[in-house]
Design an enzyme around this catalytic site. Structure first.
Site, PDB file in Angstrom:
ATOM      1  NE  ARG A 178      29.326  36.858  24.074  1.00 34.47           N
ATOM      2  CZ  ARG A 178      30.389  37.518  23.634  1.00 34.47           C
ATOM      3  NH1 ARG A 178      31.500  36.832  23.346  1.00 34.47           N
ATOM      4  NH2 ARG A 178      30.375  38.818  23.473  1.00 34.47           N
ATOM      5  NE  ARG A 182      37.049  40.367  21.616  1.00 35.26           N
ATOM      6  CZ  ARG A 182      36.868  41.638  21.970  1.00 35.26           C
ATOM      7  NH1 ARG A 182      37.799  42.534  21.661  1.00 35.26           N
ATOM      8  NH2 ARG A 182      35.786  42.006  22.624  1.00 35.26           N
ATOM      9  NE  ARG A 255      30.381  41.091  46.061  1.00 30.24           N
ATOM     10  CZ  ARG A 255      31.180  40.966  47.101  1.00 30.24           C
ATOM     11  NH1 ARG A 255      30.694  40.798  48.319  1.00 30.24           N
ATOM     12  NH2 ARG A 255      32.498  41.032  46.941  1.00 30.24           N
ATOM     13  NE  ARG A 286      37.762  48.361  37.437  1.00 26.96           N
ATOM     14  CZ  ARG A 286      36.969  48.712  36.428  1.00 26.96           C
ATOM     15  NH1 ARG A 286      37.342  48.451  35.181  1.00 26.96           N
ATOM     16  NH2 ARG A 286      35.817  49.309  36.639  1.00 26.96           N
ATOM     17  CD  GLU A 306      36.392  48.794  40.465  1.00 23.92           C
ATOM     18  OE1 GLU A 306      35.793  47.796  40.020  1.00 23.92           O
ATOM     19  OE2 GLU A 306      36.665  49.800  39.762  1.00 23.92           O
ATOM     20  CE1 TYR A 354      27.823  47.784  36.193  1.00 20.69           C
ATOM     21  CE2 TYR A 354      28.098  46.958  33.959  1.00 20.69           C
ATOM     22  CZ  TYR A 354      28.543  47.725  35.010  1.00 20.69           C
ATOM     23  OH  TYR A 354      29.693  48.456  34.904  1.00 20.69           O
ATOM     24  CG  ASP A 356      27.579  48.279  28.591  1.00 23.36           C
ATOM     25  OD1 ASP A 356      28.228  48.198  29.644  1.00 23.36           O
ATOM     26  OD2 ASP A 356      27.629  47.429  27.685  1.00 23.36           O
TER      27      ASP A 356
END
Length: 376
Positions: A178, A182, A255, A286, A306, A354, A356
């Site tokens: 998605r 916002r 990756r 970034r 990075e 991955y 959090d």
């Protein structure tokens, strides 16, 4: 692994990252004797922060702690004080800066729209020409159908192609499930209740968690597997699951990232902790300016660029490549793992996912809960 009555330790923990550290903390609290080994020269895994002249440098990329789980927030706050840092990254595209995540500030910078109705109308207008796409065949079609040309071309296309090393038309659509749009003027990247950076960096947290355990760094489990297996009846394994099984069904793809760290003799380089660079022709994704995570006032600064790249034996695995081939291989390894009742496989590498930080803590605490029947 060695029988319990002959054991030197109760648990061997392979990997001194967050998952291994949380489990170790619970095991030591339960009176268990633990040995942690890690092939890196420091503890903390990708959370490792190095204090360089009072600036805590996130050596393996920016980590901002965020969660809506009060239990996890209370748990991590046992080990550090957290500041009130709010993640509000910027995006640089062709020299112009935009706010992230996509919100009313972003839409104003793109189109000059000032109200949610105006912004929604602009997005709907751009999406309308892609109504013919009923089943997106790739990431590009999926993104264009959801947000239109401007958002896709400015923020998604180049950044994503750099991140994955493939054209967006070659990437599966589900990589972007998605696109969070916002319609409020709010640059807070996360919606979670709790957010912040530990004062003093992440390394002291890991040090506190593993206190009471024996630790061996610069130690590769696979170079002396038989010996380490003989030391304890149980193991927590947080390394690569395919490597544990000697790549029996093939190697899982990743990756990787490469970081270039630089000290600059100026007090501020970019005025923000994180700035993304969205053009494909800019090789890095970034720039991180570490002092801003802790509101530093030093007369110098340290920045990190990075660079995404292909994973090789000389680099670190970061992002799993979630395609059909790897999903099939992972399923075979998971089936093998079920036969190892004395080994718990946890963390991003052992589970090929991955996570959090709050998810990692929750998963490690769940393993500990089953082992020790308590959680504090």
């Amino acid at each position: 692994m060695k029988k319990s009555n002959d054991s030197i330790y109760d648990y061997i923990i392979v990997g001194a990252g967050l998952f291994g550290a949380v489990f170790t903390q619970q095991a030591v609290k339960a009176g268990k004797k633990c040995l942690i080994i890690d092939k890196r020269r420091q503890i903390g895994g990708n959370l490792y922060t190095e204090n360089i002249d009072s600036i805590n440098v996130h050596k393996y990329g920016a980590h901002i702690f965020h969660t809506s789980n009060r239990e996890i927030w209370n748990y991590i706050n046992q080990f550090a004080d957290f500041n009130n840092f709010i993640n509000s990254p910027l995006a640089n595209y062709n020299g112009k800066l935009y706010n992230l995540p996509f919100n009313m500030n972003t839409f104003y910078q793109l189109w000059g729209t000032q109200t949610p109705l105006e912004a929604k109308a602009k997005i709907a207008e751009q999406c309308k020409k892609y109504d013919y796409i009923t089943h997106p065949a790739n990431l590009e079609e999926h993104a264009l159908k959801m947000c239109g040309d401007d958002i896709y071309n400015t923020f998604i296309k180049g950044y994503t192609e750099k991140q994955w090393g493939r054209r967006a038309t070659e990437l599966p659509s589900f990589i972007i499930k998605r696109i969070p749009l916002r319609f409020v003027y709010n640059n807070n990247y996360f919606n979670d209740t709790y957010q912040g950076i530990p004062v003093g960096g992440y390394t002291p947290i890991i040090e506190s968690m593993i206190k009471g355990a024996e630790v061996q760094i610069n130690t590769d489990y696979f170079e002396n597997k038989t010996y380490f297996d003989s030391l304890a009846p149980k193991m927590i394994f947080t390394g690569r699951i395919d490597e544990f099984f000697d790549f029996k069904f093939g190697k899982l793809e990743y990756r990787s990232l490469h970081f270039e760290h630089e000290r600059l003799e100026i007090n501020d380089f970019q005025g923000n902790a994180v700035v993304n660079y969205n053009e494909f022709d800019v090789p890095f994704t970034r720039i991180i300016e570490h002092k801003h995570f802790e509101f530093g006032t030093q007369p110098f600064t340290i920045v990190s660029k990075e660079f995404p790249n292909e994973y090789s034996k000389d680099s670190e695995p970061y992002y799993p490549v979630n395609d059909e081939r790897n999903h099939t291989i992972l399923g075979k390894y998971k089936e093998l793992a079920k036969a190892y009742g004395n080994i718990s496989f946890g963390g991003r590498l052992a589970q090929y996912a991955y996570f959090d930080m709050d998810d990692t803590i929750e998963a490690a605490l769940e393993v500990a809960r089953k082992e020790f029947k308590f959680i504090k």
